[in-house]
Write an enzyme that holds these catalytic residues in place. Sequence first.
Site, mmCIF file in Angstrom:
data_model
loop_
_atom_site.group_PDB
_atom_site.id
_atom_site.type_symbol
_atom_site.label_atom_id
_atom_site.label_comp_id
_atom_site.label_asym_id
_atom_site.label_seq_id
_atom_site.Cartn_x
_atom_site.Cartn_y
_atom_site.Cartn_z
ATOM 1 N N LYS A 7 0.817 -1.213 0.000
ATOM 2 C CA LYS A 7 0.000 0.000 0.000
ATOM 3 C C LYS A 7 0.853 1.267 0.000
ATOM 4 O O LYS A 7 0.522 2.245 -0.672
ATOM 5 C CB LYS A 7 -0.961 0.004 1.183
ATOM 6 C CG LYS A 7 -0.305 0.166 2.540
ATOM 7 C CD LYS A 7 -1.322 0.296 3.649
ATOM 8 C CE LYS A 7 -0.629 0.467 4.994
ATOM 9 N NZ LYS A 7 0.171 1.702 5.078
ATOM 10 N N THR A 8 1.964 1.247 0.743
ATOM 11 C CA THR A 8 2.834 2.430 0.771
ATOM 12 C C THR A 8 3.432 2.669 -0.609
ATOM 13 O O THR A 8 3.566 3.819 -1.060
ATOM 14 C CB THR A 8 3.954 2.245 1.812
ATOM 15 O OG1 THR A 8 3.379 2.002 3.090
ATOM 16 C CG2 THR A 8 4.844 3.477 1.881
ATOM 17 N N ASP A 28 -3.936 7.480 3.846
ATOM 18 C CA ASP A 28 -3.381 6.177 4.215
ATOM 19 C C ASP A 28 -4.183 5.586 5.382
ATOM 20 O O ASP A 28 -4.739 6.324 6.200
ATOM 21 C CB ASP A 28 -1.911 6.357 4.627
ATOM 22 C CG ASP A 28 -1.207 5.037 4.883
ATOM 23 O OD1 ASP A 28 -1.637 4.005 4.341
ATOM 24 O OD2 ASP A 28 -0.214 5.042 5.638
ATOM 25 N N GLU A 29 -4.233 4.252 5.476
ATOM 26 C CA GLU A 29 -4.863 3.536 6.604
ATOM 27 C C GLU A 29 -6.274 4.063 6.886
ATOM 28 O O GLU A 29 -6.639 4.362 8.027
ATOM 29 C CB GLU A 29 -3.999 3.671 7.875
ATOM 30 C CG GLU A 29 -2.582 3.141 7.737
ATOM 31 C CD GLU A 29 -2.513 1.612 7.831
ATOM 32 O OE1 GLU A 29 -3.560 0.957 7.691
ATOM 33 O OE2 GLU A 29 -1.402 1.089 8.028
ATOM 34 N N GLN A 64 -8.155 -5.171 8.687
ATOM 35 C CA GLN A 64 -7.182 -4.809 9.712
ATOM 36 C C GLN A 64 -7.661 -3.631 10.565
ATOM 37 O O GLN A 64 -6.858 -2.909 11.148
ATOM 38 C CB GLN A 64 -5.835 -4.478 9.068
ATOM 39 C CG GLN A 64 -5.210 -5.667 8.344
ATOM 40 C CD GLN A 64 -3.802 -5.374 7.850
ATOM 41 O OE1 GLN A 64 -2.868 -5.207 8.635
ATOM 42 N NE2 GLN A 64 -3.638 -5.312 6.537
ATOM 43 N N ARG A 81 1.380 -11.162 10.287
ATOM 44 C CA ARG A 81 2.687 -10.584 10.638
ATOM 45 C C ARG A 81 3.819 -11.540 10.273
ATOM 46 O O ARG A 81 4.976 -11.138 10.197
ATOM 47 C CB ARG A 81 2.789 -10.285 12.138
ATOM 48 C CG ARG A 81 1.790 -9.309 12.741
ATOM 49 C CD ARG A 81 1.680 -8.025 11.983
ATOM 50 N NE ARG A 81 0.614 -8.094 11.002
ATOM 51 C CZ ARG A 81 0.491 -7.282 9.961
ATOM 52 N NH1 ARG A 81 1.384 -6.344 9.749
ATOM 53 N NH2 ARG A 81 -0.512 -7.405 9.111
#
Length: 682
Positions: A35-36, A228-229, A259, A595
């Site tokens: 995503k970044t 973002d997020e 998430q 993770r």
Amino acid sequence: MSKIDFAKVLNEEQYQAVTVKSGPCLVLAGAGSGKTRVLVHKVAWLIEQGVKPEKILLLTFTNKAANEMMSRTKVLLGLKDVDRLALWGGTFHSVANRLLRVYGRYLDIPNNFIILDSDDSKSLLKKISKEVLHHLNQKNLPSPSLIQEVISFATNSDISLNESLQIKFPEWLQIAEQIVKIAEMYKQQKQKSGTLDFDDLLQAWKKLTTTMPTDKIFANLWEYILVDEYQDTNTIQAEIIYNLAKTHQNILVVGDDAQSIYSFRAANIQNILDFPTVFPKCKIIKLEKNYRSSPEIVSLANAVIADNANQFAKNLESVLNPGVKPELVAENNNFSEAKFLADKIEYLLTLGIIPQEIAVLFRASHHSQNLEIELNKRGINYEMRGGLKFFERAHIKDVLAHLKVLFNFKDQSSWSRILPLYDGIGEVTEQKIYSSLSQLDSLSELNDLNISLSAKADISWSQIRENFNKLLNISQENLSELIRLVMAQYNDYLMSQYTDYRQRQDDLEQLAIFASAHSNLAEFLSEVSLQEKFSVNDDKNKAGIILSTIHQAKGLEWQAVFLLNLTSRSLPHPLCQSETEIEEERRLFYVAVTRAKRYLYLSYPLSEFRYDGYKNLQPSIFLSNLDSNLLNYNHLARSSVYAQSDGVEYVPEQDNDFYDEDKPQPRHKTKPGFFLPEIDEW
């Protein structure tokens, strides 16, 4: 500046998201999908298309993320770190601060306003609370931290203070009227002194976007909005974003509803779920290629989240080579679970995995205690992320101080922890009390000790003497009863001082369980001292494995991840009852699973040690519906017990702590899902 070949450096879905020319766009970025990468390339692409950097707003949630994106964007554009990039980038609060310096005058906010940090805010609330609450005849009153939390949650959730109090701390509803008054006086004092707290920054920014004449200014201030997020936005942030983009509709938000795990911070998952409704012409792009985890881990993650009804359907697919299946481990009890984890960690270290690439995750901080003790015994260094090690926590030290005084009533450091917990006892009074009691021959003589104190301190000193008299009536061999009595005496203070008092109560409960395994106070305190010594003597320069709650682990990744204590009493959290709450807990499990890069271990004890022996535990409901083909099994790895049920026999490993992939694995004979052994008694 050389042209970037976006089609070459991005996958198909990333390229599609980056090159959306106009209109609203929701990018559903699955775990580990880059995503970044999408956001920084989107900025670069817009600039290449001729959009001026100052016409782009990029909003993030942390300064770290903002700095990383700005730095990576400069690299993409061929700029140096020292070069200025006019892009508006930063956290919601930092951008709001910049804007209010210019436009705050429209809201009667001076351009030289001061931002109250958390400590400043608490100091002001403490002063106001004393004025409002001083007449209440209560031993303990809500701390400034607690009142601050109520006000902040109400602001960010766009609900009333009474509603916030009901959700966060219903035990203080009896003084709701006074808390509302404190909040109003707090607001007035800030306005009078030209100060804002962090929540005011967002409130003021929202007001700028909704009132004349600034609403017109903000409708055209930026041509493109990137966020973002987005799943972590609260109600106010979502309203700000909508107001900024409703005219030109050039908004791209990136997030993953799977998430969304921060509702306790006022994050609202409906913001991302409702985005296509709020922006009807929204284009939805799914990033489903996972670059982090093995195919086996990704398959498990997909299965974990599949049971959530309130979500966007996604199907992650790993681009990595096949690895090993995640391993499920059922141990006899919480002690053998800790031993298994330590064994496996030692094994992974011998394979050459560096300590920082190994993480143990858990739902609540008190779940780590048994493992911490086992790691200390073996000399395995570890770092506790987002908090203190178990025996370093203030509330643990407070309760232990009472037991240390019982054992040695002249222990000055323990009295220095106990006395300030009571009203009216400051440093001078503390010294006066200790000077007198140190002359006694035993703690039982406290009742005979007369000290000239202030009225408030004298009341507290009487309470202290009464509390210790009760403790002296309990045998020093009955450790769990001793600790539970101290907990009862300490509970009002705990509830009034800490916003996370429920977690701290869980910690103390775990301390009582740990103590009950020892035969007397001397033995127990010796073990505690040993654990404290490990913490003090930690080699800070020596790399350690990571211990973390799942919430603290979001956004991070490791080669090997252990998820411990996956029982029905821990995940989902026992206080979660509604389907909405259960779904967030399942998302938490999903975050934990994703993770892991290469190795993933899921473990749970079949029983736990309590005051009166071992009590049965059930595995987490999140485990019961998983397809048996997704996991390897190592049930009762340390036990000689053979568990048999439903026609399936589980044979434990013999003289081998580690899973042997060559051995055939048990499978459920009739349906997907694996057999979870239940043991009637120990």
